[in-house]
Design an enzyme around this catalytic site. Structure first.
Site, short mmCIF file in Angstrom:
data_model
loop_
_atom_site.label_atom_id
_atom_site.label_comp_id
_atom_site.label_asym_id
_atom_site.label_seq_id
_atom_site.Cartn_x
_atom_site.Cartn_y
_atom_site.Cartn_z
N HIS A 1 -6.14 -2.64 -12.21
CA HIS A 1 -6.48 -1.65 -11.19
C HIS A 1 -5.23 -1.02 -10.60
O HIS A 1 -4.14 -1.61 -10.63
CB HIS A 1 -7.27 -2.31 -10.06
CG HIS A 1 -8.70 -2.59 -10.45
ND1 HIS A 1 -9.58 -3.20 -9.60
CD2 HIS A 1 -9.38 -2.33 -11.59
CE1 HIS A 1 -10.77 -3.31 -10.21
NE2 HIS A 1 -10.66 -2.79 -11.41
N GLU B 1 -4.16 -0.51 -7.50
CA GLU B 1 -3.40 -1.16 -6.43
C GLU B 1 -2.56 -2.31 -6.98
O GLU B 1 -1.40 -2.47 -6.62
CB GLU B 1 -4.35 -1.71 -5.35
CG GLU B 1 -5.19 -0.64 -4.65
CD GLU B 1 -6.53 -0.42 -5.34
OE1 GLU B 1 -6.66 -0.71 -6.54
OE2 GLU B 1 -7.46 0.05 -4.65
N CYS C 1 -10.79 -3.28 -4.37
CA CYS C 1 -11.91 -4.13 -4.72
C CYS C 1 -11.76 -5.53 -4.13
O CYS C 1 -10.66 -6.00 -3.87
CB CYS C 1 -12.06 -4.21 -6.24
SG CYS C 1 -10.64 -4.98 -7.06
N CYS D 1 -7.92 -6.60 -5.84
CA CYS D 1 -6.83 -5.82 -5.24
C CYS D 1 -6.70 -6.09 -3.75
O CYS D 1 -5.59 -6.16 -3.22
CB CYS D 1 -7.06 -4.34 -5.48
SG CYS D 1 -6.97 -3.92 -7.22
ZN ZN Z 1 -9.11 -3.46 -7.77
#
Ligand code: ZN
Length: 150
Positions: free
Chosen positions: A32, A34, A82, A92
């Site tokens: 992801h 981040e 998330c 994240c």
């Molecule tokens: Zn994430």
């Protein structure tokens, strides 16, 4: 989805410094934005850091510590970080909490048809200031649906 880490570390430099940008799936695996931005920030070499924070070199201060910088960092991200990962990677929100970033600016919350998200709550619980950016929801959502989850 995208994420930018911006350091504001006034005791070292008055300037804001872009530490790293991250995108979904930029690094191998289902990664992801981040988490990727954090990984890239932590992979900065001492030379890169001293170029980003030149005043610390002039003052002959000890080598700047990325973990210290992260505590003075604001996160700008298109989607709410998330809070649940099914892939076994750390969510994240947890990664941002662990990095102790200062503030998190979020373009849009996770849509209801995405995984149930408690990312913003988790950040707030850890005393990270969460700011919902107004006016970009449509753009961020469109990007999310075109691409991947943040
Ligand atoms: Zn994430």
């Amino acid at each position: 989805m995208g994420c930018v880490l911006v350091a504001r570390y006034p005791s070292i430099t008055e300037q804001t410094v872009v530490l790293a940008r991250g995108y979904s799936r930029e690094l191998p695996g289902n990664t992801h934005a981040e988490a990727n931005a954090l990984t890239k920030a932590r992979n900065l070499s001492p030379k890169q850091l001293s170029e980003m924070f030149p005043t610390s070199a002039e003052n002959n201060e000890p080598t700047i510590d990325i973990n210290d910088v992260l505590k003075h960092t604001d996160v700008y991200t298109t989607l709410e970080p998330c809070s649940v990962r099914t892939s076994g990677l750390a969510p994240c929100a947890d990664a941002l909490v662990a990095a102790r970033v200062r503030r998190c600016f979020i373009g849009v919350g996770e849509p209801d048809d995405f995984v149930q998200c408690e990312g913003a709550q988790r950040l707030k619980a850890a005393e990270c200031q969460v700011i919902w950016v107004k006016g970009l929801e449509e753009e961020c959502l469109a990007a999310a649906r075109r691409g991947h989850q943040g």
